[in-house]
Design a protein around this motif. Structure first.
Motif, PDB file in Angstrom:
ATOM      1  N   GLN A 151      17.542  27.470  36.195  1.00  0.00           N
ATOM      2  CA  GLN A 151      18.092  28.655  36.852  1.00  0.00           C
ATOM      3  C   GLN A 151      19.560  28.419  37.204  1.00  0.00           C
ATOM      4  O   GLN A 151      19.922  27.374  37.747  1.00  0.00           O
ATOM      5  CB  GLN A 151      17.317  28.981  38.133  1.00  0.00           C
ATOM      6  N   GLU A 153      22.274  29.852  39.625  1.00  0.00           N
ATOM      7  CA  GLU A 153      22.314  30.657  40.840  1.00  0.00           C
ATOM      8  C   GLU A 153      23.684  31.298  41.038  1.00  0.00           C
ATOM      9  O   GLU A 153      24.698  30.797  40.544  1.00  0.00           O
ATOM     10  CB  GLU A 153      21.992  29.783  42.050  1.00  0.00           C
ATOM     11  N   ALA A 161      21.983  36.486  45.593  1.00  0.00           N
ATOM     12  CA  ALA A 161      21.577  35.170  45.076  1.00  0.00           C
ATOM     13  C   ALA A 161      20.276  34.707  45.733  1.00  0.00           C
ATOM     14  O   ALA A 161      19.363  34.209  45.059  1.00  0.00           O
ATOM     15  CB  ALA A 161      22.688  34.146  45.311  1.00  0.00           C
ATOM     16  N   GLY A 165      16.758  34.550  43.570  1.00  0.00           N
ATOM     17  CA  GLY A 165      16.116  33.240  43.526  1.00  0.00           C
ATOM     18  C   GLY A 165      14.715  33.269  44.111  1.00  0.00           C
ATOM     19  O   GLY A 165      13.803  32.615  43.594  1.00  0.00           O
ATOM     20  N   SER A 182      18.144  23.894  39.169  1.00  0.00           N
ATOM     21  CA  SER A 182      18.598  25.172  39.707  1.00  0.00           C
ATOM     22  C   SER A 182      19.907  24.912  40.439  1.00  0.00           C
ATOM     23  O   SER A 182      19.929  24.211  41.453  1.00  0.00           O
ATOM     24  CB  SER A 182      17.556  25.762  40.664  1.00  0.00           C
ATOM     25  N   PRO A 184      24.076  26.427  41.470  1.00  0.00           N
ATOM     26  CA  PRO A 184      25.005  27.560  41.540  1.00  0.00           C
ATOM     27  C   PRO A 184      26.070  27.515  40.450  1.00  0.00           C
ATOM     28  O   PRO A 184      26.568  26.453  40.089  1.00  0.00           O
ATOM     29  CB  PRO A 184      25.651  27.417  42.921  1.00  0.00           C
ATOM     30  N   GLN A 212      21.348  34.369  37.246  1.00  0.00           N
ATOM     31  CA  GLN A 212      21.232  35.441  38.223  1.00  0.00           C
ATOM     32  C   GLN A 212      22.244  36.575  38.035  1.00  0.00           C
ATOM     33  O   GLN A 212      22.226  37.537  38.800  1.00  0.00           O
ATOM     34  CB  GLN A 212      21.335  34.866  39.641  1.00  0.00           C
TER      35      GLN A 212
END
Length: 293
Positions: A151, A153, A161, A165, A182, A184, A212
């Motif tokens: 993922q 983010e 966010a 999530g 995961s 950012p 995202q």
């Protein structure tokens, strides 16, 4: 007066300031950034609806900077705005700007990203939790259970966010995915590329990526292509023009499509109701859909 008009014009984005902008029919849209196509579309939706309803719309760009956001709101009193429409740079940091508007008696509507504190009349946004879950469900439909996923983010501290999530985490648990990483990438295409390159080094067995937003998804796609991992499934979020084109071209598997133009337009409609003294809901949901080939 000439000096003041010049000052206002330099801060104005996408609209021409006239004497009418000091009248009671002026709305202000303070937007997190206009370097993201999603928010440009949101601005355009608001502008179109404002013109339709006969309002002047002042649009100010916060450039993803909470300090700039606060300065934009501080400046609204001299602009004659009667309602503040704000797309927060950060759901917590925006509280200072909202409280400033509250003290000035300016009704506040939040768009896309919620505010952690402060008095908000209504929040207009997609159901981000549902959207994150939809992304995970799509991956499960394509790859089955137990898929290896990564993922990307968005900006830490934004409601979008956190909520996307949260929804994806529900899908991870439900479908038994192995969440390999995961991390950012701040809703940014270049950061999506760089983060994906770094994550691939330690996670060569990844089968799917949920980003995202579409910008990060497109960055991840470039990284995966460069690593000759074209078979990895990529799902974005927002349904931007670039994201949808990438789905149609087979570069992304899907995007969870928001309607940013509708968010902007509906926000102006709600502002109109507020000014007319009508009761409005504290949360206005805007529908989502999965766009895939």
């Amino acid at each position: 007066m000439k000096k003041l008009t010049t000052l206002l014009a330099t801060a104005l984005v996408g609209t021409t300031l006239t004497a009418g902008a000091y009248a009671q029919d002026t709305l202000a849209l303070v937007i997190s950034t206009l370097n993201n196509p999603f928010f440009v579309t949101m601005k355009e939706g608001a502008e179109q609806k404002a013109a339709e309803l006969g309002y002047n719309l002042i649009v100010l760009d916060s450039q993803n900077d909470p300090a700039k956001e606060l300065a934009n709101v501080e400046d609204l009193n001299v602009r004659g705005a009667k309602v503040l429409l704000i797309n927060p740079t950060d759901s917590d940091a925006v509280a200072n700007a909202i409280r400033l508007a509250n003290r000035a008696g300016l009704p506040v509507l939040t768009l896309d990203r919620a505010a952690g504190r402060g008095e908000v009349v209504s929040h207009i946004a997609s159901d981000n939790v549902a959207g994150g879950k939809m992304a995970g469900d799509f991956i499960a439909e394509q790859l089955g259970h137990d898929a290896n996923v990564i993922q990307l983010e968005g900006i830490a501290g934004t409601s979008a966010a956190r909520e996307r999530g949260q929804g994806f985490a529900q899908a991870v648990a439900e479908h038994g995915f192995s969440l390999m990483a995961s991390q950012p990438a701040d809703f940014d295409r270049t950061k999506g590329l760089n983060v994906m390159e770094n994550l691939l080094t330690g996670n060569p067995g990844v089968q799917a990526v949920f980003a995202q937003n579409d910008e990060m998804a497109l960055g991840a796609q470039r990284a995966l292509q460069a690593a000759n991992k074209k078979e990895v499934l990529i799902v974005g979020f927002d349904g931007t023009e670039d994201g949808i084109k990438a789905v149609q071209g087979g570069r992304l598997a899907a995007t969870i499509a928001q309607q940013p133009d509708a968010i902007g337009a509906i926000a102006v409609e709600i502002a109109d109701k507020v000014l007319k003294g009508e009761t409005v809901a504290d949360h206005i949901p805007v529908p989502l859909q999965v766009i895939s080939q």
